[in-house]
Motif scaffolding. Structure first.
Motif, PDB file in Angstrom:
ATOM      1  N   PHE A  75     -10.883   5.606 -16.793  1.00  0.00           N
ATOM      2  CA  PHE A  75     -11.485   4.953 -17.965  1.00  0.00           C
ATOM      3  C   PHE A  75     -12.987   5.198 -17.929  1.00  0.00           C
ATOM      4  CE2 PHE A  75     -13.371   1.412 -20.207  1.00  0.00           C
ATOM      5  CZ  PHE A  75     -12.504   1.155 -21.250  1.00  0.00           C
ATOM      6  N   ASP A  78     -19.046   5.604 -22.197  1.00  0.00           N
ATOM      7  CA  ASP A  78     -20.451   5.966 -22.057  1.00  0.00           C
ATOM      8  C   ASP A  78     -21.261   5.398 -23.218  1.00  0.00           C
ATOM      9  OD1 ASP A  78     -20.024   7.460 -19.774  1.00  0.00           O
ATOM     10  OD2 ASP A  78     -19.457   9.224 -20.948  1.00  0.00           O
ATOM     11  N   ASP A 136     -20.778   7.913 -30.138  1.00  0.00           N
ATOM     12  CA  ASP A 136     -19.930   9.097 -30.079  1.00  0.00           C
ATOM     13  C   ASP A 136     -18.562   8.761 -29.509  1.00  0.00           C
ATOM     14  OD1 ASP A 136     -19.993   9.098 -27.300  1.00  0.00           O
ATOM     15  OD2 ASP A 136     -20.330  11.259 -27.179  1.00  0.00           O
ATOM     16  N   ILE A 187      -7.957   1.564 -29.823  1.00  0.00           N
ATOM     17  CA  ILE A 187      -8.678   2.199 -28.713  1.00  0.00           C
ATOM     18  C   ILE A 187      -7.775   2.268 -27.474  1.00  0.00           C
ATOM     19  CG2 ILE A 187     -10.672   2.015 -27.188  1.00  0.00           C
ATOM     20  CD1 ILE A 187     -12.146   0.644 -29.492  1.00  0.00           C
ATOM     21  N   PHE A 191      -6.532   5.569 -25.487  1.00  0.00           N
ATOM     22  CA  PHE A 191      -6.713   5.762 -24.047  1.00  0.00           C
ATOM     23  C   PHE A 191      -5.404   6.179 -23.385  1.00  0.00           C
ATOM     24  CE2 PHE A 191      -6.705   3.911 -19.716  1.00  0.00           C
ATOM     25  CZ  PHE A 191      -7.650   4.758 -19.162  1.00  0.00           C
ATOM     26  N   THR A 192      -4.307   5.520 -23.759  1.00  0.00           N
ATOM     27  CA  THR A 192      -3.056   5.889 -23.098  1.00  0.00           C
ATOM     28  C   THR A 192      -2.529   7.238 -23.598  1.00  0.00           C
ATOM     29  OG1 THR A 192      -1.832   4.580 -24.692  1.00  0.00           O
ATOM     30  CG2 THR A 192      -2.315   3.530 -22.608  1.00  0.00           C
ATOM     31  N   GLU A 193      -2.900   7.602 -24.813  1.00  0.00           N
ATOM     32  CA  GLU A 193      -2.444   8.902 -25.328  1.00  0.00           C
ATOM     33  C   GLU A 193      -3.289  10.054 -24.796  1.00  0.00           C
ATOM     34  OE1 GLU A 193       0.106  10.182 -27.625  1.00  0.00           O
ATOM     35  OE2 GLU A 193       0.864   8.446 -26.545  1.00  0.00           O
ATOM     36  N   PHE A 194      -4.616   9.897 -24.927  1.00  0.00           N
ATOM     37  CA  PHE A 194      -5.502  11.030 -24.654  1.00  0.00           C
ATOM     38  C   PHE A 194      -6.309  10.858 -23.375  1.00  0.00           C
ATOM     39  CE2 PHE A 194      -5.204  10.481 -29.311  1.00  0.00           C
ATOM     40  CZ  PHE A 194      -4.509  11.633 -29.605  1.00  0.00           C
ATOM     41  N   GLY A 195      -6.248   9.675 -22.755  1.00  0.00           N
ATOM     42  CA  GLY A 195      -7.070   9.430 -21.579  1.00  0.00           C
ATOM     43  C   GLY A 195      -8.539   9.328 -21.927  1.00  0.00           C
ATOM     44  N   GLY A 200     -14.873  13.401 -29.572  1.00  0.00           N
ATOM     45  CA  GLY A 200     -14.555  14.793 -29.274  1.00  0.00           C
ATOM     46  C   GLY A 200     -13.116  14.971 -28.820  1.00  0.00           C
ATOM     47  N   PRO A 201     -12.748  14.377 -27.675  1.00  0.00           N
ATOM     48  CA  PRO A 201     -11.387  14.561 -27.166  1.00  0.00           C
ATOM     49  C   PRO A 201     -10.310  14.002 -28.097  1.00  0.00           C
ATOM     50  CG  PRO A 201     -12.807  13.609 -25.488  1.00  0.00           C
ATOM     51  CD  PRO A 201     -13.598  13.664 -26.739  1.00  0.00           C
ATOM     52  N   GLY A 205      -8.108  16.505 -29.957  1.00  0.00           N
ATOM     53  CA  GLY A 205      -6.782  16.632 -29.367  1.00  0.00           C
ATOM     54  C   GLY A 205      -5.690  15.976 -30.173  1.00  0.00           C
ATOM     55  N   GLN A 208      -2.086  17.194 -30.553  1.00  0.00           N
ATOM     56  CA  GLN A 208      -1.079  17.174 -29.479  1.00  0.00           C
ATOM     57  C   GLN A 208      -0.203  15.931 -29.498  1.00  0.00           C
ATOM     58  OE1 GLN A 208      -2.958  17.851 -25.689  1.00  0.00           O
ATOM     59  NE2 GLN A 208      -4.507  19.117 -26.662  1.00  0.00           N
ATOM     60  N   ALA A 209      -0.663  14.870 -30.117  1.00  0.00           N
ATOM     61  CA  ALA A 209       0.093  13.626 -30.088  1.00  0.00           C
ATOM     62  C   ALA A 209       1.171  13.645 -31.164  1.00  0.00           C
ATOM     63  CB  ALA A 209      -0.841  12.448 -30.305  1.00  0.00           C
TER      64      ALA A 209
END
Lengths: 632, 538
Positions: A75, A78, A136, A187, A191-195, A200-201, A205, A208-209
């Motif tokens: 986790f 930032d 961000d 949120i 976190f559990t999907e994309f970490g 950005g991520p 990403g 992919q889900a």
């Protein structure tokens, strides 16, 4: 240059800290200090904007990482900023309109003994709102998201001695918290999907889900947007929020904060684009709200509440556009910006009228004010023409684009959405014409003020108030045309939001003509009803629809019946049960085990005290013996 | 061998004895002397705890600064201490709060002056401050003990000074039967916790007997957990479950976990605001701390078996405590029920078995301590001014005492976990950590954030806004001493909300060690995305 980004937030934040902690020493200059902090942020925003213009399209988005906020293994949150075309648009709107409204408040709040604190809260709002659009990642966005909620709470309830203001503030915060729950869970799901929950991520990403997960995230974000942007079903707080001082209504509850939901959806476009079911939900919410707010706006006699209904409705347009996907994102933001100008101008005008009319808000007690407040009349009038979409003014370009986009959705859906948006345009023209006629035209219907007992002596407001109104009127007139010229606004945002033309069954010119006809019909009907015959000072009983609309289409009655009353019953019975059942059960259980319950009742005997003392003695004895044992 | 940990615990203990032994406080000067001594001792303790936290090597061994002094050799009991990140931050929390509580309670224990100028019970002042130091010493030992028996003794012994603090000192705002109410609350506190402690004692002895049978006649925690992990100490599953329940019951009473919570509103309502803070912010934390350190480390299989059930209880506690807080008429009982809801979050975080959940739970203990202290102590100032705890007796306070109202609002906002303030960090970590393994539980718990907003803002609205009520008109704003109480709490709430990294750096290694003891790892994201696309532009 990028290192200036944190300063955008820091300037008003420092202003807020100084003003709120500074004490009475700052009473004389605090309002100028607050205005200066806002202006500084605006200047920084302009610098960053011009810097961005100087770079090629592909390199316009910049990041600025400040520090690691919450790191726990996988986790990573930032404190990190992202400035791109979308966020800089918001930065300019927030700081620009924000500075003007600070300036206006110098005059508007001149006689308030807590003016310093008011400016502290306004600065706090700016800082939180800038954080919201500059973050961000979604968690930092959430800080700004609830931060603006806090500022809104403090400012709606600024006149806390009024119970109605305190209640409205609390209601706004709690309804918003229901929406925030959506953002919170979204949120977690990211976190559990994309970490990760950084833009950005997550946005990069998203592909992919699975569609199911993306739909869930999108619907949760929509819930959050409904809370913040007062969309059905979480719309009920906005009307009450008009309890706050009028500059607050202009800045927070019209131009900026309430549009944060549109920002959230547009920013998360990559998720919504892959979740068509959620997009359908978004357009339904937007369309229902645009009609809901418009109907409410027709029935209100309180000038601010009529404008609040209008705000709800106009944000409905933006949400509708955002729900259309790449066809509509850019136009949602374009309407958001032009609406920021003309609605802020309209609210400031309303504030100016109230200022001159001893804080009277009932439009049935206005009338004929154009002669007494010429600047207010002209600036309000230009805002009026802009919002109804009078050809050539800001609202004409931005609203027209949204209606076109609605048709461009294609199929039956496109027809339904487009027609609803057209009806909305007609109703907008109707209720705004009504406001205009009741306030500035017709006979004087002034009533003795409740406070002084005298009839008001309307007068033009001081320059600190009229100057912001004039500047906003410029925006209301020219911004739309400027944005529409060569589709400049669209091209500006396209790298962030993407764009597609859609599949419209109608020619753009046909839509424009239809919109104009609808607008004229609304204006004409309002003129027939309110322009030709004297307006009664007390409101007529009205049709059932009018009565319902006056009560905000029974939203509060519904919430009371479904949530508040059962909730109160639940807590009351739980309070009773806790002392009787749970406590009794545990005590009873203990009684069966150790006969303690009986002893509990014999508390007066002092037995427990001697028991505790003997235990203490026993412990001492134990310690002493063990020490002895050691030495042996 | 360093003596830093012994010194940390011994200083407040010696201070308690010294304060109690000072001459009786019939004069203001003598009372002030005893208060001054107690405050100085607590400040010295804070410095020592700070040194402990500062000297931990985050990449080093699980327990550091360890020391061991033989106590009862025949039973393998050593007075052994050792600090890990979790224990250290909680010790630091304790040491920060005690001087603040003392300053807040400065006049709460002054003896009552009789009409003839004499004083009743002139030893009250010394007694109160000595008891507070005694509690501090015992709590510190509990956070630092690595011997199970030593932990048990101090875990139980702290009931005694707490009992006298609750029963002996009220807030002068109760009704005519307040003495009876108070003594009921004190006895209820004592009996609940004694019962829990007795069950635990049986389990402690049971564990010792089992270990002794396998040649490990010791109460040393690292030795036992190590032996369990290596398979050198094998406990039969049924026995393990029973032992787990024995330990857990005691901790669940203290924490307190629904439905064992009913002593808390009584105890917090009837005692002084300072004592209430000691209960909820310090003493209760020993319960949740001990779940994390003892239940999980000693009984990994049973922890996993019972985890989901405990999760359900904690979830009930979150919603139940919040709903009851909404319905309270008494300010202090409202804070108590809010705490019950928060303890639900802490316990949920522990038994979610993820690093975010457990780090979040540990931070939650710290942040709840700080924020509830701010909220409760300002409530105490408010109550002492009006002589009433009833919400209905207040109204419009912000008009006459804006600083008091402002700090009360900040306390409330911290309680509802406003982002930017410390409790948000921990609450979100607990939620996300729970959601990662138990999505439904995470979602239900999120309803708690709406209810928290409801009770915190309702309380503010009813007491602080609206027209000024009769009895509130002449209310004085915060005095310098009171500002000094609130300022550090507010500053900490803000600082740890913006920059919690110093705490997470301390806590994370200990949490990772705990998770590996119970053989749990964080669930991997479904579609991990390389984190290079955003946020890496330094």
């Amino acid at each position: 240059m990028n290192s200036l980004i944190p300063l955008l937030v820091a300037a008003p934040l420092a202003g807020a800290a100084l003003l709120l902690l500074g004490g009475r020493y700052l009473d004389r200059l605090g309002h100028w200090l607050g205005t200066l902090a806002a202006a500084l942020s605006f200047v920084l925003g302009v610098l960053l904007f011009s810097d961005m213009l100087g770079r090629p399209t592909g390199q316009r988005a910049v990041h600025q990482h400040l520090f690691s906020w919450i790191p726990v293994n996988g986790f990573r949150a930032d404190v990190s900023f992202q400035l791109d075309q979308l966020s800089v648009t918001f930065v300019l709107l927030i700081t620009g309109v924000g500075t003007l409204i600070h300036l206006y408040s110098v005059g508007y709040m001149a006689h308030d003994e807590r003016r310093r604190r008011f400016f502290g809260y306004l600065n706090l709002f700016l800082a939180a709102m800038l954080l919201l659009v500059l973050a961000d990642n979604y968690l930092l966005l959430y800080v700004g998201w609830e931060g603006v909620g806090l500022a809104s709470y403090l400012l709606i309830g600024f006149w806390q001695h009024k119970p109605s203001a305190a209640t409205a503030a609390k209601k706004a915060f709690i309804v918003n918290r229901v929406g925030d729950m959506g953002l919170s869970i979204a949120i977690m799901l990211m976190f559990t999907e994309f970490g990760s929950f950084a833009f950005g991520p997550v946005l990069g990403g998203a592909r992919q889900a699975s569609e199911g997960k993306l739909t869930a995230i999108a619907l949760l974000l929509l819930l959050a947007a409904c809370g913040k942007s007062a969309q059905v079903p979480l719309q009920s707080w906005l009307g009450d929020a008009m309890e706050g001082p009028t500059p607050v209504s202009a800045l927070i509850h019209a131009a900026t904060m309430v549009t944060a939901g549109v920002y959230l959806i547009t920013r998360s476009g990559a998720i919504f684009n892959l979740a068509p079911d959620a997009q359908t939900a978004v357009v339904v919410v937007g369309t229902v709200t645009l009609l809901f707010g418009a109907i409410v706006g027709c029935a209100k006699d309180d000038i601010k509440k009529a404008l609040a209904g209008s705000t709800m409705s106009q944000i409905g347009y933006m949400v509708l556009a955002a729900g259309l996907g790449p066809i509509g994102y850019a136009f949602a933001i374009m309407h958001l910006v032009t609406h920021g100008f003309f609605k802020a101008g309209l609210f400031l005008g309303a504030g100016s009228v109230m200022h001159g009319m001893d804080d009277e808000v009932n439009m049935r007690h206005y009338g004929g004010l154009r002669k007494y407040m010429p600047i207010t009349f002209v600036t309000f009038g230009l805002g009026y023409l802009a919002i109804i979409g009078f050809p050539g003014l800001s609202g004409f370009f931005s609203k027209d684009k949204i209606i076109e986009a609605a048709f461009a959705k294609g199929g039956t859906e496109g027809w339904i959405l487009g027609l609803c948006a057209l009806v909305g345009a007609a109703v907008t023209a109707f209720y705004m014409t009504r406001v205009m006629l009741l306030t500035f035209f017709g006979e004087k219907r002034w009533q003795p003020s409740a406070r002084t007992g005298e009839e008001p002596h309307p007068h033009e407001s001081p320059a600190t108030m009229t100057l912001p109104m004039i500047l906003l009127a410029f925006g209301s007139v020219f911004a739309g045309g400027l944005f529409a010229l060569n589709s400049s606004f669209l091209h500006w945002l396209e790298p962030v939001t993407g764009h597609s033309e859609g599949d419209s069954p109608l020619q753009p010119l046909t839509v424009t003509l239809l919109t104009t006809v609808c607008m004229l019909a609304g204006v004409g009907l309002a003129y027939l009803m309110y322009g030709r015959s004297p307006v009664p000072v007390t409101a007529p009983v009205g049709s059932p629809l009018t009565r319902a609309a006056r009560r905000d289409l029974l939203q509060d009655d519904f919430n009371h019946a479904v949530l508040v009353r059962p909730g109160a019953g639940l807590t009351a019975s739980l309070v009773y049960l806790d002392s009787k059942a749970v406590d009794g059960l545990v005590n009873g259980l203990a009684a069966t085990i150790g006969g303690i319950s009986g002893r509990l009742r014999r508390i007066q005997t002092g037995f427990a005290r001697s028991y505790a003392l003997s235990m203490f003695g026993g412990a001492l004895l134990l310690a002493a013996t063990t020490l002895l044992m050691r030495s042996v | 061998m360093s003596y830093l940990l012994t010194a940390t615990c011994a200083v407040p203990a010696a201070g308690a004895v010294l304060t109690a032994a000072l001459p009786a406080g019939s004069s203001e000067a003598r009372r002030r002397a005893s208060k001054g001594v107690a405050l100085a001792v607590s400040a010295a303790t804070l410095a020592l705890t700070g040194a402990v936290a500062a000297s931990l090597d985050t990449g080093g061994a699980r327990y550091q600064l360890t020391e061991s002094h033989t106590w009862i050799r025949s039973f393998g009991i050593d007075f052994s201490l050792g600090a890990d990140g979790i224990g250290a931050v909680l010790a630091l929390l304790t040491a920060v709060l005690v001087p603040i509580v003392m300053l807040a309670s400065w006049h709460d224990a002054d003896p009552v002056r009789n009409p003839d100028g004499t004083f009743e019970n002139v030893r009250r002042t010394q007694g109160f401050f000595a008891l507070v130091l005694a509690v501090e010493a015992m709590v510190l030992v509990s956070f630092l003990a690595t011997d199970i028996f030593v932990f048990y003794v101090f875990f139980e012994a702290m009931l005694i000074p707490m009992y006298f603090l609750i029963g002996g000192f009220g807030d002068r705002a109760g009704g005519p039967d307040s003495a009876a109410q108070r003594s009921y609350a004190a006895v209820k506190f004592l009996l609940y916790n004694l019962l829990g402690g007795l069950v635990m004692l049986a389990a402690v002895i049971g564990l010792y007997v089992l270990a002794q049978d396998q040649g490990l006649a010791t109460f040393d925690l690292p030795t036992l957990t190590g032996a369990i992990a290596d398979g050198k100490l094998v406990i039969d599953p049924t026995a393990e479950k029973l032992l787990f329940l024995g330990f857990f019951f005691a901790f669940a009473v203290k924490a307190p976990l629904w439905p064992l919570h009913t002593w808390l509103p009584n105890a917090m309502g009837e005692s002084t605001a300072g004592t209430a803070v000691l209960i909820t912010a310090v003493v209760d934390k020993v319960g949740t701390f001990a779940m994390l350190r003892f239940c999980l480390g000693l009984f990994p299989d049973a922890s996993r078996t019972f985890g989901p059930y405990i999760l359900v209880l904690s979830l009930i506690g979150i919603v139940y405590g919040a709903l009851l807080a909404v319905g309270q008429k008494d300010i202090k009982r409202l804070v108590a029920y809010a705490s019950i809801s928060h303890f639900g979050f802490i316990i949920m975080g522990i038994f979610a078995f993820t690093s975010q959940g457990q780090s979040g739970a540990t931070l939650y203990m710290v942040n709840h301590g700080i924020s509830t202290a701010a909220w409760m102590l300002v409530a105490g100032f408010l109550i002492s001014r009006r002589g009433s705890r009833l919400i209905a007796d207040f109204g419009g306070v912000q008009k006459v005492a804006p600083v008091l109202a402002g700090t009360f609002l900040i306390g409330g906002l911290a309680t509802l976990s406003l982002p930017g303030l410390a409790p948000f960090v921990s609450e979100f970590l607990v939620l996300v950590g729970t959601f990662a393994k138990y999505p439904v539980a995470g979602i239900i718990a999120t309803f708690g954030i709406v209810l928290a907003a409801l009770y915190a803002l309702l309380l503010y609205q009813r007491t602080m806004t609206g027209p000024v009520k009769a009895g509130v008109e002449g209310m004085a704003d915060l005095r310098l001493r009171e500002v000094l109480v609130v300022a550090p709490l507010v500053a900490l709430t803000l600082f740890l909300g913006v920059y919690p990294k110093p705490l997470t750096d301390l806590v994370n290694p200990a949490v990772n060690a705990t998770l590996s003891q119970i053989h749990q790892t964080d669930p991997a994201p479904a579609h991990p995305v390389a984190a290079t696309t955003g946020g890496e532009h330094e």
